[in-house]
Design a protein around this motif. Structure first.
Motif: not given
Length: 308
Positions: A107-123
């Protein structure tokens, strides 16, 4: 008669089992003394986890079985002095733990959970639904099948592979050498839950990693030697594999100088995906001793030729 049960494991495990295992034996109606040292000729059963103190099983001429505390037996199964029946640990709690860990990582990889860790952008990126995500499970033993069925219940497009045919998995399966490519081809997430045997070592190598969908996630809670480290690092560098979550390794603990530690695209988990929990593992051991004393077939006996 009071049985002598030798507990041969790392000293740290003794405190975990010294109380719960005698209690489990008593609950099964077995009179036994649990000891850490004994005259080999007086030992009836050996409860075992890999340790340096017991490598020669030949003197244990009276022992009726060696009962492993771990699911994996690759470090003992080839021991030429081990002529007693060997049983691996199959514990419902161990299976539950593995299913929970695998499901969480998928689920972590499926939901791309890591992408927003530390990201300072509203994507605003939405992952696909599980029904559109291809997941391949390598290994359809008790643990692999249970994890795959949980993923299927969440609506993932699960495909399985095993060395021998599986006809009742509830999802498409392949088997044997010829079935590996169609099982892996286009997979976006791969989970490896195979034993460590000569037939499975390096099953994920440069060739098989190349069959995956570009940017696929590799999740390995099975055994370290299932993956060729150099091939995985090369696939990560090339972007063929987007992330690897690894709970097991060729050498454990993973050496500090290993390149996995320094990579943002590798998650190192310290071999905790599924562990034997003393309270439940003790009941499995005790039940098998009761069966042996009653002349019944031992459960989870290892097939020496297959290695598990």
């Amino acid at each position: 008669m009071t049985l002598t049960v030798l507990f041969s494991a790392r000293p740290a495990l003794w405190d975990d089992y010294r109380t719960v295992l005698p209690a489990a034996l008593s609950a099964e109606g077995i009179a036994a003394r649990l000891v850490r040292m004994a005259d080999p000729a007086e030992v009836d059963y050996i409860v075992y986890a890999p340790n340096d103190d017991l490598t020669d099983f030949a003197p244990f001429t009276r022992a009726k079985a060696v009962l492993s505390l771990f699911a994996g037996v690759e470090r003992i199964v080839g021991n030429p002095t081990l002529t007693q029946p060997l049983c691996r640990m199959v514990d419902p709690a161990l299976c539950e733990g593995m299913v929970e860990w695998v499901t969480a990582q998928v689920l972590r990889h499926h939901l791309w959970l890591d992408r927003n860790i530390g990201r300072r952008a509203w994507v605003q990126e939405a992952p696909p639904l599980a029904r559109d995500r291809r997941v391949t499970m390598l290994g359809l033993g008790e643990l692999g099948l249970a994890a795959a069925r949980m993923l299927r219940a969440l609506n993932f497009r699960v495909t399985g592979w095993s060395r021998s045919p599986k006809t009742d998995a509830g999802f498409p399966t392949f088997h044997g050498e010829d079935g590996l490519k169609p099982a892996l081809e286009g997979a976006e997430i791969v989970v490896t839950l195979l034993p460590d045997t000569p037939a499975t070592r390096g099953i994920l190598d440069a060739r098989s990693l190349g069959w995956l969908a570009p940017g696929a996630a590799v999740i390995n809670p099975g055994r370290g030697p299932l993956i060729e480290d150099a091939a995985l690092l090369a696939a990560l560098d090339a972007g063929q594999v987007g992330h690897a979550t690894l709970d097991v390794f060729h050498t454990e603990p993973l050496p500090p100088e290993h390149p996995f530690w320094a990579r943002a695209d590798v998650t190192v988990s310290p071999h905790i995906a599924a562990v034997s929990r003393p309270a439940t593992a003790a009941t499995v051991i005790a039940a098998n001793i009761r069966r042996a004393e009653a002349g019944e077939t031992l459960l989870h006996r290892v097939d020496r030729a297959r290695g598990y």
